[in-house]
Design an enzyme around this catalytic site. Structure first.
Site, short mmCIF file in Angstrom:
data_model
loop_
_atom_site.label_atom_id
_atom_site.label_comp_id
_atom_site.label_asym_id
_atom_site.label_seq_id
_atom_site.Cartn_x
_atom_site.Cartn_y
_atom_site.Cartn_z
N ASP A 259 0.72 -1.21 0.05
CA ASP A 259 -0.07 -0.05 0.12
C ASP A 259 0.78 1.20 0.06
O ASP A 259 0.17 2.34 -0.09
CB ASP A 259 -1.03 0.08 1.18
CG ASP A 259 -0.37 -0.25 2.41
OD1 ASP A 259 0.93 0.05 2.39
OD2 ASP A 259 -1.28 0.03 3.64
N SER A 260 2.09 1.04 0.06
CA SER A 260 3.16 2.14 -0.10
C SER A 260 3.04 2.63 -1.50
O SER A 260 3.58 3.62 -1.85
CB SER A 260 4.55 1.62 0.27
OG SER A 260 4.86 0.39 -0.53
N GLU B 1 -2.05 -5.60 8.38
CA GLU B 1 -1.45 -4.86 9.75
C GLU B 1 -2.18 -5.05 10.76
O GLU B 1 -3.32 -5.04 10.73
CB GLU B 1 -1.27 -3.44 9.46
CG GLU B 1 -0.23 -2.92 8.10
CD GLU B 1 -0.08 -1.38 7.96
OE1 GLU B 1 0.55 -1.07 6.94
OE2 GLU B 1 -0.62 -0.67 8.78
N GLU C 296 8.30 -3.92 11.72
CA GLU C 296 8.78 -2.50 11.36
C GLU C 296 8.95 -1.64 12.49
O GLU C 296 8.10 -1.57 13.51
CB GLU C 296 7.52 -2.04 10.23
CG GLU C 296 8.14 -0.44 9.61
CD GLU C 296 7.23 -0.02 8.92
OE1 GLU C 296 7.43 1.11 8.31
OE2 GLU C 296 6.29 -0.76 8.29
N LYS D 44 -1.11 -9.26 2.75
CA LYS D 44 -0.78 -8.88 3.77
C LYS D 44 -1.52 -7.80 4.55
O LYS D 44 -2.43 -7.09 3.75
CB LYS D 44 0.75 -8.14 3.62
CG LYS D 44 1.33 -7.68 4.90
CD LYS D 44 2.74 -7.11 4.50
CE LYS D 44 2.81 -5.69 4.15
NZ LYS D 44 2.12 -4.81 5.04
N ASP E 99 -0.83 -6.12 -0.45
CA ASP E 99 -1.13 -5.49 0.81
C ASP E 99 -2.76 -5.25 0.67
O ASP E 99 -3.42 -4.73 -0.21
CB ASP E 99 -0.71 -4.21 1.07
CG ASP E 99 0.51 -4.19 2.11
OD1 ASP E 99 0.25 -4.66 3.01
OD2 ASP E 99 1.40 -3.17 1.88
#
EC number: 2.1.2.11
Length: 285
Positions: free
Chosen positions: A66-67, A137, A203, A135, A105
């Site tokens: 999602d970056s 979070e 992270e 993925k 993501d």
């Protein structure tokens, strides 16, 4: 045809050995690498061309992160990017990388509501994008979603420590797991592993804590600002290759200056067009 050794003497030519065919990396390959003590690299990718290059370089895992919100779409944070904006990027990366495991993501807002929402979002990335895994979070708070996805046959990479989608609630870009907060980070790692995640990104976690967690878990850990003892490492490719502008995060190492080279190439191209140098005779029919 003969070859020469380091002293210049001719050596008999050796018969060419057939290249071992590369196969698609799967989650069990990463588990095997952890068991054997082999460290590995992961990079982000957002398009066919860079995915092809990274795949040829032998990068085993590519993350359509999602970056992309920042490096593709120009948003200030990862929060605004949507499923519809990410799926076309996943398609391109999958086409460009015939060997890497491609992870997509799940963006902010697509899984927090519960297991059903997570399954709906993940299914789109698998069916429409061709992703091999997703993925998401969070630690304990998303363990139910992880368990639901893995029960449905969808491989899940977890992400704990600093979670960029939660930047507003975390009070900015801060190291997580210091002091008393270490116990919660450990609990998060154990929770996602027990829920069925095949790996976990850590992270901006203190290196000592990341080492401790890596030793506790049977699944691979992937560090980004989490020290050298994780099983794998991940960077945003624009950061790794010098495409990002501004000051880099402390955990970033620039392995090239692709941004500078591209800028110089574009400047030279524009100069030669303006001067009538390009195209030359050899570029014409």
């Amino acid at each position: 045809m003969s070859e020469h050794n380091v002293y210049g003497a001719a050596q008999p030519a050796q018969p060419a050995q057939p290249a071992q065919p590369r196969t698609r990396i799967r989650t069990h390959h990463l588990q095997k690498m952890k068991a054997e003590g082999h460290k590995w690299a992961m990079l982000t990718a957002y398009d066919y061309s860079t995915a092809r290059i990274f795949d040829e370089a032998g990068i085993p895992v590519l993350l359509v992160g999602d970056s992309a919100a920042n490096v593709v779409y120009g948003y200030d944070t990862t929060v605004p990017v949507s499923i519809d904006e990410l799926i076309p990027l996943v398609r391109g990366v999958v086409r460009g990388a015939p060997h890497a495991l491609v992870v997509a993501d799940l963006p902010f807002g697509s899984y927090e509501a519960g297991p059903a929402a997570a399954l709906a979002a993940a299914t789109r990335f698998m069916k429409e994008g061709g992703a091999h895994a997703v993925k998401l979070e969070g630690g304990e708070r998303v363990a139910e979603q992880i368990a639901h996805l893995t029960a449905a046959g969808i491989p899940v990479m977890a992400h704990i420590g600093f979670t960029p989608q939660s930047v507003n609630s975390l009070g900015g870009f801060r190291v997580q797991g210091r002091g008393d907060a270490a116990e919660q980070t450990i609990a998060d790692a154990i929770a996602v592993a027990e829920a069925g995640a095949f790996s976990v990104v850590m992270e901006m976690v203190p290196a000592g804590l990341a080492t401790q967690i890596t030793g506790k878990l049977t699944i691979p850990t992937i560090g980004i600002g989490a020290g050298p003892n994780c099983d794998g490492q991940v960077l945003v490719w624009q950061d790794m290759a010098g495409m990002s502008s501004g000051k880099s995060a402390r955990f970033v190492k620039r392995f090239a200056d692709i941004g500078g080279e591209l800028r110089r190439a574009a400047t030279q191209y524009a100069h030669e067009v303006a001067a009538g140098v390009f195209p030359a005779d050899e570029h014409c029919f």
